[in-house]
Scaffold this motif. Structure first.
Motif, PDB file in Angstrom:
ATOM      1  N   ILE A 189       0.890  -1.120  -0.091  1.00 44.31           N
ATOM      2  CA  ILE A 189       0.153   0.034   0.067  1.00 44.31           C
ATOM      3  C   ILE A 189       0.709   1.318   0.094  1.00 44.31           C
ATOM      4  O   ILE A 189       0.474   2.207  -0.536  1.00 44.31           O
ATOM      5  CB  ILE A 189      -0.832  -0.061   1.192  1.00 44.31           C
ATOM      6  N   GLU A 190       2.181   1.091   0.607  1.00 45.88           N
ATOM      7  CA  GLU A 190       2.925   2.408   0.546  1.00 45.88           C
ATOM      8  C   GLU A 190       3.735   2.708  -0.711  1.00 45.88           C
ATOM      9  O   GLU A 190       4.106   3.759  -1.119  1.00 45.88           O
ATOM     10  CB  GLU A 190       4.265   2.198   1.617  1.00 45.88           C
ATOM     11  N   HIS A 193      -1.192   2.732  -3.558  1.00 43.99           N
ATOM     12  CA  HIS A 193      -2.262   2.692  -2.618  1.00 43.99           C
ATOM     13  C   HIS A 193      -3.666   2.413  -3.266  1.00 43.99           C
ATOM     14  O   HIS A 193      -4.467   1.684  -2.866  1.00 43.99           O
ATOM     15  CB  HIS A 193      -2.604   4.291  -2.036  1.00 43.99           C
TER      16      HIS A 193
END
Length: 231
Positions: A189-190, A193
């Protein structure tokens, strides 16, 4: 899958222009290899790493060598994404994937819309499942992650899978983790996203998610176990 002939090993000098990598063999010979990976390879492209390449017998190729794997954190990492679909198809055919036992038909590169194809279609137990396969080479602190770069194309594939489920078909996103130093999988997700949140939405709407781990060596690559997925 076994490599015939066996891979040649050496030292990665640099990866550049995305699809090229310079390798120095142990006898001092230097070659430029094709690198079939569109990702960032952020954890497996460090100069000085051990690398393994295959050699094509196609005389028309400008770069006859192909970068197959790079060593990171003490483990070989499969980076040739053109092999990923074959590895998963092979595992399904050999009944190594529990969800796809007793397959009667397996097709690859299946057209699902005017502008989109998915990697595999299998017929099993009187059902049809569309499968999109992703190669995972990134791992940090024992956690395998995908993607290693922003992937609008990957998000589009998830949307396609959700549409197929809505139409009444079965759909699966299959992450092949080509390294043995991970014990779980999660979306990165980093890094992306949008992809990560889309994956969560896809699973909530009925898209099956599978993460399998492959043992990677210069002799061959084989899927050995399932990894838990953390969404």
């Amino acid at each position: 899958m076994f490599f015939k002939p066996p891979l040649q090993t050496g030292t990665l000098l640099k990866r550049y222009k995305r699809f090229l990598a310079d390798i120095e063999f142990d006898d001092g010979t230097q070659i430029t290899a094709h690198c079939p990976n569109t990702g960032s390879m952020s954890c497996c492209s460090t100069p000085g790493s051990r690398a393994a390449v295959s050699l094509s017998d196609n005389p028309k190729r400008k770069y006859p060598h192909t970068l197959e794997m790079v060593k990171d954190n003490g483990t070989w990492v499969g980076v040739n994404t053109s092999r990923t679909n074959h590895l998963v198809a092979e595992a399904i055919t050999e009944q190594q994937i529990e969800e796809f036992r007793d397959v009667t038909t397996l097709r690859q590169e299946v057209k699902v819309s005017k502008k989109s194809r998915l990697d595999i279609l299998v017929e099993h137990d009187n059902t049809t499942t569309f499968i999109e396969v992703k190669n995972c080479s990134l791992a940090i602190d024992g956690c395998a992650m995908f993607p290693d770069a922003v992937t609008a194309r990957g998000t589009k594939h998830l949307e396609e899978l959700m549409s197929l489920v809505q139409e009444g078909s079965n759909a699966c996103i299959f992450f092949l983790v080509q390294r043995m130093d991970a014990d779980r999988f999660r979306p990165a997700i980093e890094i992306d996203h949008v992809y990560s949140t889309t994956l969560k939405r896809a699973v909530s709407r009925g898209v099956m998610a599978i993460a399998s781990q492959a043992e990677v060596t210069p002799k061959g690559i084989s899927i050995v176990r399932r990894l838990p997925i953390e969404l």
